[in-house]
Design a protein around this motif. Structure first.
Motif, PDB file in Angstrom:
ATOM      1  N   GLY A 213     -16.406  56.790 -11.889  1.00 33.25           N
ATOM      2  CA  GLY A 213     -15.501  55.755 -11.413  1.00 33.25           C
ATOM      3  C   GLY A 213     -15.251  55.805  -9.918  1.00 33.25           C
ATOM      4  N   VAL A 214     -14.046  55.388  -9.540  1.00 30.76           N
ATOM      5  CA  VAL A 214     -13.711  55.250  -8.117  1.00 30.76           C
ATOM      6  C   VAL A 214     -12.576  56.196  -7.718  1.00 30.76           C
ATOM      7  N   ALA A 215     -12.425  57.299  -8.451  1.00 29.17           N
ATOM      8  CA  ALA A 215     -11.371  58.259  -8.110  1.00 29.17           C
ATOM      9  C   ALA A 215     -11.541  58.756  -6.681  1.00 29.17           C
ATOM     10  N   ARG A 216     -10.418  58.894  -5.964  1.00 33.52           N
ATOM     11  CA  ARG A 216     -10.462  59.335  -4.573  1.00 33.52           C
ATOM     12  C   ARG A 216     -10.700  60.831  -4.480  1.00 33.52           C
ATOM     13  N   ARG A 217     -11.125  61.277  -3.305  1.00 35.17           N
ATOM     14  CA  ARG A 217     -11.214  62.705  -3.003  1.00 35.17           C
ATOM     15  C   ARG A 217      -9.808  63.263  -2.823  1.00 35.17           C
ATOM     16  N   ILE A 218      -9.694  64.599  -2.717  1.00 40.54           N
ATOM     17  CA  ILE A 218      -8.373  65.218  -2.550  1.00 40.54           C
ATOM     18  C   ILE A 218      -7.776  64.917  -1.186  1.00 40.54           C
ATOM     19  N   ALA A 219      -8.611  64.565  -0.212  1.00 38.84           N
ATOM     20  CA  ALA A 219      -8.126  64.181   1.120  1.00 38.84           C
ATOM     21  C   ALA A 219      -8.785  62.868   1.504  1.00 38.84           C
ATOM     22  N   THR A 220      -7.969  61.866   1.816  1.00 36.31           N
ATOM     23  CA  THR A 220      -8.483  60.528   2.116  1.00 36.31           C
ATOM     24  C   THR A 220      -7.779  59.984   3.348  1.00 36.31           C
ATOM     25  N   GLY A 221      -8.507  59.863   4.445  1.00 34.68           N
ATOM     26  CA  GLY A 221      -7.909  59.347   5.667  1.00 34.68           C
ATOM     27  C   GLY A 221      -8.972  58.985   6.674  1.00 34.68           C
ATOM     28  N   PRO A 222      -8.589  58.326   7.767  1.00 30.13           N
ATOM     29  CA  PRO A 222      -9.565  57.842   8.739  1.00 30.13           C
ATOM     30  C   PRO A 222     -10.108  58.926   9.664  1.00 30.13           C
ATOM     31  N   GLY A 223      -9.342  59.994   9.862  1.00 33.30           N
ATOM     32  CA  GLY A 223      -9.757  61.027  10.807  1.00 33.30           C
ATOM     33  C   GLY A 223     -10.762  61.981  10.200  1.00 33.30           C
ATOM     34  N   GLN A 224     -11.613  62.547  11.046  1.00 34.46           N
ATOM     35  CA  GLN A 224     -12.600  63.520  10.581  1.00 34.46           C
ATOM     36  C   GLN A 224     -12.528  64.752  11.466  1.00 34.46           C
ATOM     37  N   VAL A 225     -12.513  65.935  10.834  1.00 35.56           N
ATOM     38  CA  VAL A 225     -12.440  67.185  11.579  1.00 35.56           C
ATOM     39  C   VAL A 225     -13.469  68.158  11.015  1.00 35.56           C
ATOM     40  N   HIS A 226     -13.600  69.284  11.685  1.00 35.50           N
ATOM     41  CA  HIS A 226     -14.475  70.363  11.204  1.00 35.50           C
ATOM     42  C   HIS A 226     -13.685  71.659  11.314  1.00 35.50           C
ATOM     43  N   THR A 227     -12.936  71.985  10.270  1.00 32.71           N
ATOM     44  CA  THR A 227     -12.054  73.156  10.279  1.00 32.71           C
ATOM     45  C   THR A 227     -12.584  74.162   9.275  1.00 32.71           C
ATOM     46  N   ARG A 228     -13.001  75.306   9.754  1.00 28.82           N
ATOM     47  CA  ARG A 228     -13.585  76.323   8.880  1.00 28.82           C
ATOM     48  C   ARG A 228     -12.492  77.226   8.313  1.00 28.82           C
ATOM     49  N   LEU A 229     -12.553  77.481   7.009  1.00 32.32           N
ATOM     50  CA  LEU A 229     -11.645  78.395   6.339  1.00 32.32           C
ATOM     51  C   LEU A 229     -12.449  79.542   5.750  1.00 32.32           C
ATOM     52  N   ARG A 230     -11.757  80.620   5.427  1.00 32.25           N
ATOM     53  CA  ARG A 230     -12.432  81.753   4.776  1.00 32.25           C
ATOM     54  C   ARG A 230     -11.915  81.911   3.353  1.00 32.25           C
ATOM     55  N   ARG A 231     -12.790  82.343   2.482  1.00 30.91           N
ATOM     56  CA  ARG A 231     -12.404  82.508   1.088  1.00 30.91           C
ATOM     57  C   ARG A 231     -11.496  83.711   0.923  1.00 30.91           C
ATOM     58  N   SER A 232     -10.383  83.512   0.253  1.00 26.03           N
ATOM     59  CA  SER A 232      -9.493  84.610  -0.108  1.00 26.03           C
ATOM     60  C   SER A 232      -9.862  85.152  -1.486  1.00 26.03           C
ATOM     61  N   HIS A 233     -10.035  84.255  -2.461  1.00 19.72           N
ATOM     62  CA  HIS A 233     -10.499  84.688  -3.782  1.00 19.72           C
ATOM     63  C   HIS A 233     -11.037  83.493  -4.566  1.00 19.72           C
ATOM     64  N   LEU A 234     -11.739  83.819  -5.642  1.00 17.84           N
ATOM     65  CA  LEU A 234     -12.293  82.821  -6.548  1.00 17.84           C
ATOM     66  C   LEU A 234     -12.119  83.345  -7.968  1.00 17.84           C
TER      67      LEU A 234
END
Length: 250
Positions: A213-234
Motif C-alpha cells: 500500500g501507501v503507508a508512510r516511512r517512519i520519517a516523512t519531511g522535505p529535508g534530507q540529511v546524512h546523520t550516521r548513528l552507531r548500533r547499541s544493540h540488536l
C-alpha cells in the motif's frame, strides 16, 4: 557481551532491558530518544495506525521506555490518530521513578502549530498529569482559553511566531528538568527532529509483517540529511520482531 542478535524474553528480562534502554547519566541538556515501529517493507503504519504493527514484545518495550522518560513528546497528528491518553504506570513503576528522582508519571507534551485539539479527547480526560501543549505565538492565547485547566499551553515559537521551533521546545523542557525525552512520532515530527539535528538516538522495532500500500516511512519531511548513528544493540524475540537501538556517534 551481546551477540550480533540477542534473543530476549520480555517476561523475564525486565532488569536487563531497563539497563539496555537506560538514558545517559548526569544529563545537563535534553537527550531525545525516538521510538518507532516499521514493517519489513518500510511502512510506519497498518490501516493508518502504528499500533496495528505491534506485538507483545513491542508493547512491553513501549511501556518500559515511557517508564524511563521524564516527558513523552509527540506530534498532534499522532495524538489524534492513535487517540493518546496520559501515561498509565503501575505502583512498582511509580516507586522506581521516585527512587530515580523523577515524577511519578511523565507528562505528554504535544507539538502543534494549530493547537486544534479536542478537549474531550483521552489526552485530557484519561490522564493524571495535564499535558503540555507546545504551540506558537499566533495560537497560544486561543488555545489557553479553549483548553483552560485541562492543559498547560506554552508558546514554543522561535523567531517565526507562526510555527513551533523544535530547539525552543527542548529548551523549555530542559528548563523544567525534563531531560529524558521520549518521542513517539509521528513521521512528520520525527523528520523535523532529524532535519534539525536534535535526535540523539532511534529505537526502531521491525515487525515481521508486510503491509504494501501507501503507508508512510517512519520519517516523512522535505529535508534530507546524512546523520550516521552507531548500533547499541540488536534484539529479537520468539515472535520474530527485531528491536534495534542506534545512538549518535561520539
Amino acid at each position: 557481551m551481546l551477540g550480533a542478535i540477542d534473543t530476549v524474553d520480555f517476561g523475564d528480562d525486565d532488569g536487563r532491558l531497563a539497563e539496555l534502554y537506560s538514558y545517559p547519566q548526569d544529563l545537563q541538556t535534553c537527550w531525545v530518544r525516538g521510538n518507532m515501529i516499521a514493517s519489513l517493507d518500510g511502512g510506519a503504519t497498518e490501516d493508518g495506525k502504528a499500533g496495528g504493527l505491534a506485538g507483545p514484545g513491542d508493547r512491553a518495550l513501549f511501556a518500559l521506555m515511557r517508564d524511563q522518560a521524564d516527558v513523552i513528546l509527540v506530534g498532534a497528528a499522532t495524538v489524534r490518530i492513535e487517540n493518546y491518553s496520559g501515561a498509565q504506570l503501575s505502583v512498582a513503576q511509580r516507586q522506581a521513578r521516585q527512587r530515580r528522582g523523577q515524577a511519578e508519571v511523565p507528562p505528554i507534551a504535544v507539538i502543534t502549530q494549530s493547537a486544534d485539539l479536542d478537549v474531550n479527547a483521552k489526552l485530557f480526560t484519561r490522564t493524571e498529569v495535564p499535558p503540555l501543549i507546545l504551540t506558537c505565538t499566533h495560537t497560544v492565547d486561543g488555545a489557553r482559553r479553549r483548553l483552560g485547566s485541562a492543559a498547560e499551553v506554552i508558546d514554543a515559537s522561535g523567531r517565526d511566531g507562526g510555527s513551533v521551533d523544535p530547539a525552543t521546545v527542548l529548551k523549555i523542557l530542559a528548563e523544567r528538568k525534563l531531560l529524558r525525552v521520549l518521542t513517539e512520532g509521528g513521521p512528520q515530527f520525527l523528520s523535523l527532529l532529524i532535519e534539525s539535528d536534535l535526535l540523539d538516538e532511534l529505537c526502531l522495532t521491525i515487525a515481521p509483517i508486510l503491509v504494501g500500500g501507501v503507508a508512510r516511512r517512519i520519517a516523512t519531511g522535505p529535508g534530507q540529511v546524512h546523520t550516521r548513528l552507531r548500533r547499541s544493540h540488536l534484539l529479537t524475540d520468539d515472535e520474530g520482531y527485531l528491536y534495534t537501538r542506534y545512538v549518535r556517534g561520539q
